[in-house]
Design an enzyme around this catalytic site. Structure first.
Site, PDB file in Angstrom:
ATOM      1  N   SER A   1      43.850  64.610  -2.278  1.00  0.00           N
ATOM      2  CA  SER A   1      43.801  64.087  -3.611  1.00  0.00           C
ATOM      3  C   SER A   1      42.311  63.172  -3.735  1.00  0.00           C
ATOM      4  CB  SER A   1      44.957  63.340  -3.883  1.00  0.00           C
ATOM      5  OG  SER A   1      44.698  62.390  -4.923  1.00  0.00           O
TER       6      SER A   1
ATOM      7  N   HIS B   1      70.425  80.524  -7.061  1.00  0.00           N
ATOM      8  CA  HIS B   1      70.255  79.697  -8.015  1.00  0.00           C
ATOM      9  C   HIS B   1      69.537  78.340  -7.346  1.00  0.00           C
ATOM     10  CE1 HIS B   1      73.135  81.798 -10.337  1.00  0.00           C
ATOM     11  NE2 HIS B   1      73.840  82.039  -9.223  1.00  0.00           N
TER      12      HIS B   1
ATOM     13  N   LYS C   1      47.769  62.207   0.354  1.00  0.00           N
ATOM     14  CA  LYS C   1      48.322  63.526  -0.220  1.00  0.00           C
ATOM     15  C   LYS C   1      47.642  64.475   0.460  1.00  0.00           C
ATOM     16  CE  LYS C   1      49.502  64.357  -4.602  1.00  0.00           C
ATOM     17  NZ  LYS C   1      50.459  64.985  -5.080  1.00  0.00           N
TER      18      LYS C   1
ATOM     19  N   GLU D   1      49.341  77.488  -4.853  1.00  0.00           N
ATOM     20  CA  GLU D   1      49.509  77.430  -6.024  1.00  0.00           C
ATOM     21  C   GLU D   1      48.333  78.222  -6.749  1.00  0.00           C
ATOM     22  OE1 GLU D   1      48.758  73.166  -6.724  1.00  0.00           O
ATOM     23  OE2 GLU D   1      50.621  72.481  -5.488  1.00  0.00           O
TER      24      GLU D   1
END
Ligand code: ARG
Length: 461
Positions: free
Chosen positions: A277, A156, A283, A290
């Site tokens: 970024s 979980h 970043k 992804e």
């Protein structure tokens, strides 16, 4: 517009219809397979006395010439041909004259395209297997390296029990191993040659289908000519396995994205596999993971798309089936690309062992072991569960972990506790005592690593 079937027609094909119908923009991908299939076909035709030796030699020479010229860029595959089969035949006739017109004896584009796609997919199954094998090798090496890198195991997405990185990676090893076995399985089932099925009902020429099949490295000929030209099951199987591989890669990517987050900091993805970024200078984003996760949708889509295309097609060949190509090609490129990139990202990733071990020590991952400690001293498991539950509540209140409590505090909640509890619930003991087959304890992990090493060693790819 160069078509193979003009004879029966009195009007030119509408331009839009021609473009709608044409497949050369994508079926040129199996140009080599088309040539290979044609060569095997004419060699068989000559053996059967359907072509003379001279005709066969001229055709084979013509075909290899075309292949060379295309490969060297001397000859361009252009869209003035309807499909790759028309391109090859037209060029052959151009090159060698009359004999070229005999190439298509005892053959239809229906069995020809069934063959080309099968040859192409067969090769891509092997390529996919190779990439899976590479990933498995990388995973196994990492497992050996991280056999005692402790980390929390989750259920979980809540900390559950401590495991090792080797054990966590080993879970993915098993998934990709099954994917590889699935690929091998498809190969065995699809490795039969459809050539000679003709349009749908075989031919009246005395073809030796077994011979053609053996020339092309198939197990044998397919056994029903109608099925041969309309079977796309093997593509559906490939797409199903490709979808499963993507699902596994996507789960793994998701975990890496979480592990790489500022909150977890379990891993650091290498600069070479991260992006920045345009606005936020600090970043470093896990774009590759992804994208792999994102591209999973494309491959699922391809599977769904082909299943849907095939569901209402009466026997035998129908043009709907031309739709099998673009989506399969896209899925092949996607799954292969993702496997290669993912493996590179994994290999270069840094694991922060200290952060992982610290995280494994927090979150009461040793609560089960504390309960087991009591059970081993005669407390029934249900009671032990409840005692440790209370202990956890007490710790949450105090803001500490179970092993940070004094023996007096422990005894206050349950007098069965003794000094040896600290060792019994230490991170190391919690992991190393788990020694059943498939568990994270070192001894049991080593056995599994050994088994998987010999699995990889026996692979013939
Ligand atoms: N381009 C076609 C395909 O991909 C080749 C087979 C054409 N056969 C036909 N009967 N029109 O399926």
């Amino acid at each position: 517009m160069a078509q193979l079937w003009g004879g029966r027609f009195t009007k030119e094909t509408d331009k839009l219809v021609y473009q709608f119908n044409a497949s050369i923009s994508f079926d040129q991908r199996f140009f080599h397979q088309d040539i290979e299939g044609s060569i095997a076909h004419v060699v068989m035709l000559e053996k059967q006395g359907i072509l003379t030796e001279q005709e066969k030699d001229d055709i084979v020479k013509g075909l290899t010439g075309i292949r060379e010229d295309v490969d060297n860029g001397v000859l361009q595959i252009t869209e003035e041909y309807e499909d790759i089969h028309s391109f090859v035949e037209a060029n052959l006739i151009n090159r060698i004259g009359e004999a070229g017109k005999k190439l298509h004896t005892g053959r239809s584009r229906n069995d020809q395209v069934a063959l080309d796609m099968r040859l192409y997919t067969r090769q891509e199954i092997v390529h996919t297997e190779e990439l899976l094998k590479e990933l498995l090798n990388t995973l196994l090496a990492m497992m050996e390296e991280h056999i005692d890198t402790y980390m929390p195991g989750f259920t979980h997405l809540q900390k559950a029990q401590p495991v090792t990185l080797a054990h966590h990676l080993g879970a993915y090893f098993e998934m990709f191993k099954r994917d590889l076995l699935r690929m091998q399985d498809i190969y065995k089932r699809m490795n039969f040659c459809p050539l000679g099925a003709g349009a749908l009902a075989g031919t009246t020429y005395p073809l030796d289908r077994g011979y053609t099949a053996s020339l092309l490295g198939f197990e044998g000929p397919t056994l029903n000519s109608m099925d041969s030209v309309s079977d796309r099951d093997y593509l559906i199987e490939y797409l199903a396995v490709a979808a499963t591989i993507m699902m596994h890669l996507s789960r793994f990517s998701e975990e890496i994205i979480i592990w790489n987050s500022n909150e977890y900091r379990f891993v650091e993805i290498d600069d070479a596999y991260s992006t920045g970024s345009s606005i936020m200078p600090q970043k470093k984003n896990p774009d590759i993971a992804e994208l792999v996760r994102g591209k999973t949708g494309r491959v699922y889509g391809a599977l769904m798309s082909l299943l849907t295309t095939m569901k209402g097609i009466p026997l035998a060949y129908n043009k709907d089936m031309q739709e099998d190509k673009e989506l399969t090609f896209d899925a092949i490129d996607t799954v292969k690309g993702c496997l290669a990139l993912f493996e590179g990202m994994l290999k270069t990733m840094k694991f922060r062992k200290d952060v992982m071990a610290k995280s494994a020590m927090n979150g009461f991952t040793n609560a089960t072991d504390a309960a087991d400690y009591l059970v081993n001293r005669g407390v029934p498991f249900r009671d032990a569960h409840s005692i440790i539950g209370k202990l956890v509540l007490y710790c949450i209140d105090k803001g500490c972990s179970i092993d940070e409590l004094s023996l007096d505090e422990l005894k206050n909640i349950c007098p069965v506790f003794e000094q040896d509890v600290y060792d019994a619930i230490s991170l190391k003991t919690c992991v190393e005592k788990r020694l059943t087959v498939g568990a994270p304890g070192q001894e049991s992990m080593r056995k599994v690593i050994g088994l998987n090493k010999s699995f990889l060693g026996k692979l013939s790819i």
